[in-house]
Design an enzyme around this catalytic site. Structure first.
Site, mmCIF file in Angstrom:
data_model
loop_
_atom_site.group_PDB
_atom_site.id
_atom_site.type_symbol
_atom_site.label_atom_id
_atom_site.label_comp_id
_atom_site.label_asym_id
_atom_site.label_seq_id
_atom_site.Cartn_x
_atom_site.Cartn_y
_atom_site.Cartn_z
ATOM 1 N N TYR A 1 0.841 -1.197 0.000
ATOM 2 C CA TYR A 1 0.000 0.000 0.000
ATOM 3 C C TYR A 1 0.874 1.244 0.000
ATOM 4 O O TYR A 1 2.059 1.208 0.357
ATOM 5 C CB TYR A 1 -0.953 0.011 1.202
ATOM 6 C CG TYR A 1 -0.315 0.375 2.525
ATOM 7 C CD1 TYR A 1 -0.240 1.705 2.954
ATOM 8 C CD2 TYR A 1 0.212 -0.609 3.356
ATOM 9 C CE1 TYR A 1 0.338 2.035 4.165
ATOM 10 C CE2 TYR A 1 0.787 -0.290 4.574
ATOM 11 C CZ TYR A 1 0.847 1.047 4.973
ATOM 12 O OH TYR A 1 1.431 1.367 6.175
ATOM 13 N N CYS A 2 0.263 2.351 -0.421
ATOM 14 C CA CYS A 2 0.896 3.670 -0.368
ATOM 15 C C CYS A 2 -0.202 4.652 0.031
ATOM 16 O O CYS A 2 -1.171 4.266 0.682
ATOM 17 C CB CYS A 2 1.540 4.024 -1.708
ATOM 18 S SG CYS A 2 0.368 4.082 -3.087
ATOM 19 N N ASN A 3 -0.102 5.893 -0.345
ATOM 20 C CA ASN A 3 -1.137 6.866 0.020
ATOM 21 C C ASN A 3 -2.378 6.733 -0.855
ATOM 22 O O ASN A 3 -3.503 6.817 -0.368
ATOM 23 C CB ASN A 3 -0.591 8.292 -0.075
ATOM 24 C CG ASN A 3 0.331 8.629 1.085
ATOM 25 O OD1 ASN A 3 0.157 8.116 2.184
ATOM 26 N ND2 ASN A 3 1.317 9.483 0.840
ATOM 27 N N LEU B 1 -3.705 4.133 1.915
ATOM 28 C CA LEU B 1 -3.681 4.218 3.376
ATOM 29 C C LEU B 1 -4.982 4.758 3.956
ATOM 30 O O LEU B 1 -5.515 4.223 4.937
ATOM 31 C CB LEU B 1 -2.513 5.112 3.809
ATOM 32 C CG LEU B 1 -2.404 5.447 5.303
ATOM 33 C CD1 LEU B 1 -2.164 4.192 6.111
ATOM 34 C CD2 LEU B 1 -1.295 6.464 5.524
#
Length: 354
Positions: free
Chosen positions: A311-313, A339
């Site tokens: 995952y990332c933003n 996120l």
């Protein structure tokens, strides 16, 4: 244990393939010996293999009590042992021993598809000289393409553009805007990055290797410089063609609820943002491996072959990370919505518990 190419000529539909294609599959095949009473697989098993019986006899026992014999060398024995997943029956060795050949199912399908497509007189990229198509087989074998539907293969090859290159030619530079995706058809190249203030070679590429996908998936500047060591030919897809043909099927997106279930079942959670972002806010239990360090750090942290969730933003970097990790042999999912979506789910669960 190696298998003779002639053995593949006895099996359907491998008997209809070109000799060079059968030779490639023979190199990829795994052959195992079984003894009386042993199970080749059991009803309910989930695997990714096409299985052929090449010696001996099996008793195929279905859950409803039905029993069918499968004997090597017979008309019926030319066929694989049912590719349905989960497996529909248990296959037990009847005689003193049996010999079984296994091939990765998805790879077989891709190779068969390419073998058929390249028979079209208008097909541009098959070369009849010895070894000239090794780049294709290596490309199709890449873990990065494991999720590519066979139906997309024709589109990919139709849209490839041949690009002649010279020794020492720089194909892309670190920091450049993303434009194209490349496959090396002929030649070798070096990949370098600026580390500790100086450029350092971090990888070498050869026929069938790919590059340029990270920046396209993440919509970010190039994270490395690629310079040809030997002249040759590249196969190029424009950004538009890459996104139309490759990007959508190569990332397995999951929603937060499914992501939570996967983590509870043991899937490793990987945060691919920068360390500063991770320190500010992260999902509980995540390990931080920045996108640009995945190739160097992941194998020592999580064994290849493991199931991971990235995952990332927002999801942009997650798409690039999924592609990289697929190429390293991981089973990868990416968190849809990033996120913030996961934090909203956690907040909702906490509120319900309260």
């Amino acid at each position: 244990m190696p298998i003779a190419v002639a053995e593949l000529s006895k099996l359907f539909p491998l008997d209809a393939l070109r000799p060079e294609t059968r030779e490639q599959l023979a190199r990829e095949a795994a052959v195992s010996d079984y003894r009386r009473g042993e199970a080749v697989f059991r009803a309910g098993d989930i695997d990714e293999e096409t299985v052929y019986l090449i010696e001996g006899e099996l008793r195929c026992e279905y859950p409803d009590g039905r029993v069918v014999a499968h004997v090597a060398g017979t008309g019926h024995g030319r066929y694989s042992l049912n590719d349905a997943v989960p497996r529909r029956f248990t296959a037990i060795v009847v005689g003193q021993k049996a010999k079984v050949l296994r091939l990765e199912r998805r790879y077989v399908e891709k190779v068969i598809t390419w073998d058929q497509l390249s028979r079209d007189p208008s097909y541009r990229f098959r070369d009849s000289s010895a070894g000239a198509n090794a780049w294709v087989f290596r490309l199709l074998r890449s873990h990065a393409f494991i999720k590519l539907p066979t139906g997309n293969l024709e589109k990919m090859f139709q849209r490839f553009v041949e690009v002649p290159v010279k020794a020492s030619e720089v194909i892309m530079r670190e920091g450049d805007a993303p434009d194209n995706f490349y496959v090396i058809r002929e030649g070798t190249a070096a990949v370098s990055k600026v580390l500790d203030g100086a450029p350092q070679v971090v990888a070498y590429l050869r026929e069938g290797d790919i590059f340029g996908e990270d920046a396209l998936l993440a919509n970010a500047p190039r994270n490395a410089t690629v310079r040809m060591l030997q002249g040759g030919q590249l196969m190029k897809l424009s950004r538009e063609d890459f996104e139309a043909v490759l990007k959508p099927p190569l990332v397995s997106w999951v929603l937060p609820a499914e992501a939570s279930r996967l983590v509870k079942e043991g899937t490793r959670l990987i945060d691919v943002r920068m360390p500063e972002e991770f320190a500010q806010r992260a999902i509980h239990g995540a390990v931080n491996v920045p996108l640009y360090r995945l190739r160097e750090e992941m194998p020592s942290l999580v064994p290849p072959g493991s199931r991971v969730l990235v995952y990332c933003n927002t999801g942009e970097r997650s798409a690039a990370a999924a592609f990289v990790l697929n190429g390293l042999g991981y089973t990868v999912h990416a968190l849809h919505g990033g996120l913030s979506a996961m934090l909203r789910l956690q907040a909702s669960a906490d509120a319900s518990a309260a």
